[in-house]
Structures are given as C-alpha cells and as structure tokens.
Scaffold this motif. Structure first.
Motif, mmCIF file in Angstrom:
data_model
loop_
_atom_site.group_PDB
_atom_site.id
_atom_site.type_symbol
_atom_site.label_atom_id
_atom_site.label_comp_id
_atom_site.label_asym_id
_atom_site.label_seq_id
_atom_site.Cartn_x
_atom_site.Cartn_y
_atom_site.Cartn_z
ATOM 1 N N VAL A 205 0.848 -1.188 0.000
ATOM 2 C CA VAL A 205 0.000 0.000 0.000
ATOM 3 C C VAL A 205 0.882 1.236 0.000
ATOM 4 N N SER A 206 0.624 2.086 -0.949
ATOM 5 C CA SER A 206 1.360 3.329 -1.016
ATOM 6 C C SER A 206 0.431 4.431 -0.492
ATOM 7 N N PRO A 207 0.811 5.080 0.612
ATOM 8 C CA PRO A 207 -0.100 6.037 1.255
ATOM 9 C C PRO A 207 -0.323 7.283 0.411
ATOM 10 N N LEU A 208 -1.557 7.762 0.377
ATOM 11 C CA LEU A 208 -1.878 8.995 -0.354
ATOM 12 C C LEU A 208 -2.348 10.099 0.601
ATOM 13 N N LYS A 209 -3.307 9.754 1.475
ATOM 14 C CA LYS A 209 -3.848 10.764 2.380
ATOM 15 C C LYS A 209 -2.746 11.431 3.216
ATOM 16 N N PRO A 210 -1.770 10.683 3.752
ATOM 17 C CA PRO A 210 -0.691 11.348 4.503
ATOM 18 C C PRO A 210 0.066 12.378 3.655
ATOM 19 N N VAL A 211 0.158 12.130 2.346
ATOM 20 C CA VAL A 211 0.837 13.094 1.468
ATOM 21 C C VAL A 211 -0.023 14.358 1.339
ATOM 22 N N VAL A 212 -1.351 14.164 1.267
ATOM 23 C CA VAL A 212 -2.258 15.322 1.212
ATOM 24 C C VAL A 212 -2.102 16.141 2.502
ATOM 25 N N ASP A 213 -2.085 15.447 3.637
ATOM 26 C CA ASP A 213 -1.917 16.154 4.924
ATOM 27 C C ASP A 213 -0.661 17.015 4.898
ATOM 28 N N GLN A 214 0.417 16.387 4.439
ATOM 29 C CA GLN A 214 1.702 17.090 4.371
ATOM 30 C C GLN A 214 1.636 18.285 3.427
ATOM 31 N N ALA A 215 0.883 18.097 2.325
ATOM 32 C CA ALA A 215 0.800 19.161 1.312
ATOM 33 C C ALA A 215 0.039 20.369 1.830
ATOM 34 N N LEU A 216 -0.860 20.133 2.793
ATOM 35 C CA LEU A 216 -1.753 21.221 3.204
ATOM 36 C C LEU A 216 -1.269 21.983 4.430
#
Ligand code: ATP
Ligand code: MG
Length: 663
Positions: A205-216
């Motif tokens: 699983v490659s995380p996506l939501k944590p990247v969004v959190d980081q982006a915001l």
C-alpha cells in the motif's frame, strides 16, 4: 526559447522509406469504422463542417450550437461556444436512456487481485450520488477540485461528479510528492481535494492521504496557507491515517446520505473541464486548460475511428494512469462518450510478475490494447517467453503513445503481442492537443513501423523550417498545427503570456508543438524527438530518436537514450546510455562501447557515432514513463542535475551520475 531550432537532418537508413510496410488486411478493412479515404478529402474541404458534424452526431447537446469556430482572438479559440451540454450525461445517462445500462463500463482489476465490474447503469447511479454529495460540500460550476487518487473506479466517479456540476478537475498523479501536489492545488486554487487512504503499488500500500496532509500544512512560497476547505477520503488501502476534524470526511460515510436522483444541467461548451499539468520532460510543467464541447467531440471521434471501436463487442484497455492526459482522453472521456467496455487496472505491470498485463488480457478477452513504448521496451527487456505463456488471441488492434516507438519495439509489439497480424496505431499527440492528432487509421493506412504517419481527418499539420516554410518530402523540420482544432489547449492556467510565448510566438497563428519531425518520400510523418533535445554535432543537427532507434535495433539493446553534450571541438558530442536485454549474455558491458559505436556508425553514418556509450541498469524517466534526456545531458556535461520534481525516482539518475563521473 532559443532561436536555433532549425531544420533537423535525417541521416537514418532506418526511417528510409517504406521498405517495410503493412497494408490493412482485407477483412479488417471491410469491417473498419473508417474504410474510405474520402473521409480525408471531405474533412479537408470543410474542416469546420466536418467537426460540427462530429459534434452533432456523436454528442448530445442540451442547447444546439450555431457557431462552430471562433478564431477572432487568436490564439484563444472557441468551439461551439453558444451550445450547451453536460459531459457526464454524455458519458453516462444517455447510454442508459438508450437501453445500454447493463453494458459493462469498467472491468476493474485491483493490484492485489480483487476485481469488480461496473455497468453503465451502476456508474451513472454512483456519479449522481457523488454529484449530490459534492454539491452539498459547496462544489458549483466554475470551481476546481483536486483529485489525488490511485487508479480505482471512485477516481472516475469523482471526475464525472465534478464535471456533472459544471466544475473542473485537476487530477494529480498519485506518485507525486507533497510539494508537487501543493503547487498544483495552489495553482488551481482548489477548495476540495478528493483522495484515498492509499492505493496498491508494487505489491504494497502506497499512502496517499498522509501526502495530502503534508501538502496542506505549510505556507507556500508566497506565505499563503492552502485554499483547501475539505478533503474527501476514499477507503482503499486500509492503511492508518489521521482525519482532521472539520476538514476531512470519509467518502463511504458521507455518500450514504445521498440518493441517485440528479438531473444534469447543460453548461456552455467553453466551460472549463479540466486543468492538467504536462509531464515535465522538457521543463517546468504547464497547467493545460481544456474545455468541454470541442474536447469531447475530438476524443470521441478519434477514439472511435483510430481504435476502430465496436462498442457492442470490443473490450478496450488503455493502460495509462488517469493522472496523465492519455488516462483522461482515452481511459475516461473518449471511451465513455462512445459507450465502450474498458479494463481498468490499478497496479504496475510487474506485480506480482511480468505476466500480469497478459493475464488480464487473457482474463477479459481484451481486443484493443493501448500502451506506451516505454512499457513495450520493458517487456522486450524481460523477454518474449513471458507473454508467450498467455492466450492473447482476443487482441485485434494495438496502440502506442507517449514517445516515438522505435521500429524494433514496433515489430516486437506486432509479432509477440499481436501475433504478427494486429494493426498498430502509433498515435502522436500532447497534453496540449487534448486528443490524437497524427495516427494511422487502421482500416485505411498502410503501416510503417516507427512512423505516426498522417494527420487525422479535420486536422491540418505541417513540417516547417525555422522560418515557417513547409519542407518538402524527404526533409526534416518542426511540427506545427496549421488550423485550430476542437480539443486544443485553451490557455495555460493563470498564465496567458506563457501560453502565447510557448506555442504561438514562433509562428504566429500556427501552433508550435516543440517536436522535430521528418516527412518521408510519401509525405508520412516520422517524429525525431524534442526540439529541445536535438543535437548539433559539427554543424549537423541530429535526431535523438533516430540514433536511439538504431541502438534499440541491435539485438542486445532493450532501451537507449541519446543526448548531445557540449564539446569544445565539435560543438556537441553524442553520448548514449543503453540498457541491455536481461536474456542477453551475448554483449558483455566491456565490449558494448566498441560494438555499439560501430553499429550506429554503420547504420546511420560516422557523424552520428556516439563519443561515449554507457551501459546502465535503468534510464531516468518521468512518472509518466518518458526518458528525461535533459538530466542525462547534465550528467554527461558534468553538471549538477536540473529540476527533478517530475522524475519517477532519483535512483537511476544518481547511479548514472556516479558511473559517468567515475569514468
Ligand atoms: P513537457 O511539455 O512538460 O516537457 P511532455 O511534453 O512530456 O512534458 P506530454 O504532453 O505528456 O508532456 O507529452 C507530449 C509529447 O510526447 C509530445 O510532444 C511528443 O514529444 C511525445 N509523443 C507523444 N506521442 C508520441 C508519438 N506517438 N510519437 C512521437 N512522440 C510522441
Ligand atoms: Mg510537451
């Protein structure tokens, strides 16, 4: 932009003319959607009339248009501007209304092996519910929504729900970093991001939501916080994530409140449909704006004609991720507008092993398959013994897009995947063109491996010299599009000056594509590589594509990248980077340099002989799989490498830099 684009010399005997050609088989031709060459003549006689006819016949309009093209303010084109339509309704509701609700829209195959099939009726229902959900989150016509997702059905549902409301999406490929994602969110000023907890990629699983959190979280370079008010999260990976109260919502919880009642409203044909960033092969990505009526007209037309789609019987599969324009035009809008049945596969071709794609083709009896040369070369590198284990007999048409396909890769694709009988359509286009511009029509065109050949009906292109004069057959130059086309880029989002400077400054009302091309003796088009990549050796302007194709033509070579490195004596010298086929023990790396230099000199001429040949494990590529020559040029010149934000990973370029500097 530099002024020395000039004419590209074509020295190659590879591209020299049709010694090798593949006319359409009689039975294929007889049944083909386009099997009379009159179509080219009719469209050329009245291109606007041709496109108006396509728009009327292939789409359903809420309010019919009476204007076709408005080119009174070039380069800002308008097509069908006083007409109104709803893109989602064209892709969904009207098929259901026509009694096709039970037809499968997508066979979805998850990377871990889960699968779902979704009919047009089901997809329509889900899109209506999602549209209701998005509307209550405040999405309205004119808004932009960012989508950062794996390749799963909810991604398409989200896209169509956004456009159903008259809003525009900006899909950001799920492999991009937080910084890249944020830059795109800021650029389009999105207030909503649709994402997933994670997606499957290479067996995990490659995380996506944590990247969004980081982006915001951070303030951008202008000191501004993000514009995002809500994040909607699809559950896919099952990985642990944080939900920010008041901002983040689970899709599956929210959606339960909404039913499938939603009437599609018509929006003007020039309403924005999406903003998508180019892949960054030649520089900083550009936010390309597309609108609805013209775009949908051209993707539907080309998808039907070029892929010879028979919606009632074909199973069509475009392997591109929806984060790229190919995924938009030929994985979502074109096929759905045409009522096609498609395959959607979440993962990578090598998971759990290199048989995965072929197994999927066998399982769903895929008949039309569309992929990229980079993927074909990777499969060549692994060897034909893998696809040979599967039943690929359902295939009747193959397509290629993204880079020039080397003749050797074309033959392999044709023989090994296509059993020596399927036509191959080599389709040239760009994020900016929105839809295919140059490609054979499989029932009409006698194919030549390595050439994209001929402009589509209603499309007018030319190969010109630096002053804009058309070159004669047998010569090279720059590819331009001579007339506006329905699916053309409308602007660079937020930067009209960049739009003008990049595409229109050079030739006025002719669109400058940035690609070098050559006309053969029959007037067929051969792409020679990016104008930015063209090499200048002792006053000769050489094509990267031709030298790379000669290298790939050697039996031991699977992939090659060629760059011109600055050189005191010759201006530039040719530097080659090659990957050797896994199965080949024949060419030892220590012999490769001598053998391959001679090979190129024999095939093309001494002027093209590489000064250096490096055998490497992997070439640096963008996340869409294109070779990043500008970084290899930096390495060859001993410089620090330039902008790497759209690179798939830095492993390949780091290894090559080490190898080159150690020599
Ligand atoms: P950027 O514009 O940011 O450098 P990019 O050009 O790689 O990125 P895309 O719009 O995805 O972004 O790619 C379009 C380019 O891909 C074309 O300009 C062309 O160079 C190449 N291309 C696509 N299909 C073909 C094809 N069939 N034959 C030759 N080249 C192709
Ligand atoms: Mg480009």
């Amino acid at each position: 932009m530099s002024d020395d684009h000039g004419t590209i010399e074509s020295l190659s005997s590879l591209a020299h003319d049709a010694q090798e050609s593949y006319p359409p088989a009689a039975d294929f031709r007889a049944a083909a959607n386009q099997n009379s060459s009159d179509i080219y003549l009719r469209a050329a006689a009245d291109p606007e009339g041709y496109w108006a006819e396509q728009a009327q016949q292939r789409l359903s309009w809420k309010k019919p248009f009476t204007e076709v093209l408005d080119w009174t303010n070039p380069p800002f084109a308008k097509w069908f501007a006083n007409g109104e339509l709803n893109v989602a309704e064209n892709c969904l509701d009207r098929h259901v209304a026509n009694g096709l609700g039970d037809r499968v829209a997508y066979y979805f195959e998850g990377e871990p092996g889960d699968s779902r099939s979704i009919t047009y009726a089901e997809l329509t229902h889900e899109v209506k519910r999602a549209a209701n959900m998005l509307a209550s989150l405040g999405v309205t016509a004119g808004d932009r929504v960012a989508i950062y997702m794996p390749l799963i059905p909810e991604t398409v549902i989200a896209m169509l729900a956004v456009v159903r409301l008259g809003a525009a999406h900006s899909v950001v490929f799920g492999g991009f970093s937080a910084e890249s994602l944020r830059a795109r969110i800021d650029d389009v000023e999105a207030e909503l991001v649709i994402t997933a907890d994670g997606g499957y990629r290479k067996g995990r699983v490659s995380p996506l939501k944590p990247v969004v959190d980081q982006a915001l979280v951070f303030d951008n370079a202008d000191g501004k916080p993000s514009t995002v008010k809500n994040v909607l999260v699809v559950k896919r990976g099952g990985n642990d994530i944080d939900m920010v109260a008041g901002r983040d919502l689970w899709w599956h919880e929210e959606i339960t409140a909404y039913d499938g009642e939603h009437t599609a409203q018509g929006f003007p044909a020039e309403n924005p449909l999406f903003i998508l960033y180019t892949s960054g092969t030649t520089g900083k990505p550009k936010g390309i704006l597309h609108t609805t009526g013209g775009y949908l007209t051209q993707v539907a037309t080309t998808h039907s004609d070029i892929f010879d789609l028979k919606p009632e019987s074909d199973v069509y599969w475009c392997t591109a991720d929806v984060g790229w324009v190919t995924g938009h035009s030929y994985g979502v809008y074109g096929p759905l507008a045409n009522g096609a049945t498609q395959v959607m596969y979440e993962g990578t071709p090598d998971t759990p092993n290199w048989g995965r794609w072929w197994e999927i083709i066998q399982k769903y009896k895929v008949s039309i398959f569309y992929t990229a040369p980079t993927a074909i070369r990777s499969c060549m590198k692994v060897g034909r013994q893998v696809p040979e284990q599967y039943d690929l007999s359902s295939l009747r048409l193959l397509g290629s897009v993204g880079e020039p396909i080397n003749p050797e890769a074309w033959r392999w694709y044709h023989d090994v995947i296509g059993a020596g009988k399927t036509p191959i359509v080599d389709t040239w286009w760009q994020t900016e063109t929105g839809a295919i511009m140059i490609s054979p029509l499989p029932g009409l065109t006698t194919l030549k491996p390595g050439s994209a050949q001929i402009a589509q009906p209603g499309i007018s292109v030319a190969v010109v010299d630096d002053e804009g004069n058309p070159v004669s057959n047998g010569n090279g130059g720059l590819l331009v599009v001579e007339r506006p086309w329905p699916s053309m880029v409308r602007n660079v989002w937020g930067d009209p000056q960049r739009f003008i400077d990049t595409y229109w400054d050079k030739f006025g009302d002719k669109y400058f594509a940035g690609d070098g091309a050559r006309l053969d003796e029959d007037g067929d088009i051969w792409f020679l590589g990016r104008v930015d990549d063209v090499m200048n050796v002792s006053g000769h302007r050489l094509s990267t594509t031709e030298i790379e194709s000669s290298l790939v033509g050697h039996h031991a070579v699977a992939e090659a990248a060629v760059v011109g490195a600055d050189d005191e004596t010759t201006g530039q010298r040719v530097v080659a980077f090659v990957c050797i086929k896994t199965q080949q023990e024949i060419l030892a790396p220590e012999d490769a340099e001598v053998v391959l230099k001679k090979h190129v000199a024999d095939l093309i001429g001494a002027i093209a002989r590489p000064a250096n040949v490096y055998v490497v494990n992997e070439l640096p590529k963008t996340r869409s799989g294109k070779i990043m020559r500008r970084l290899l040029k930096d390495v060859a010149e001993g410089k620090t490498v330039g902008d790497v934000t759209t690179l798939a990973d830095t492993v390949a370029i780091t290894a090559i830099a080490k190898q080159v500097s150690g020599n």
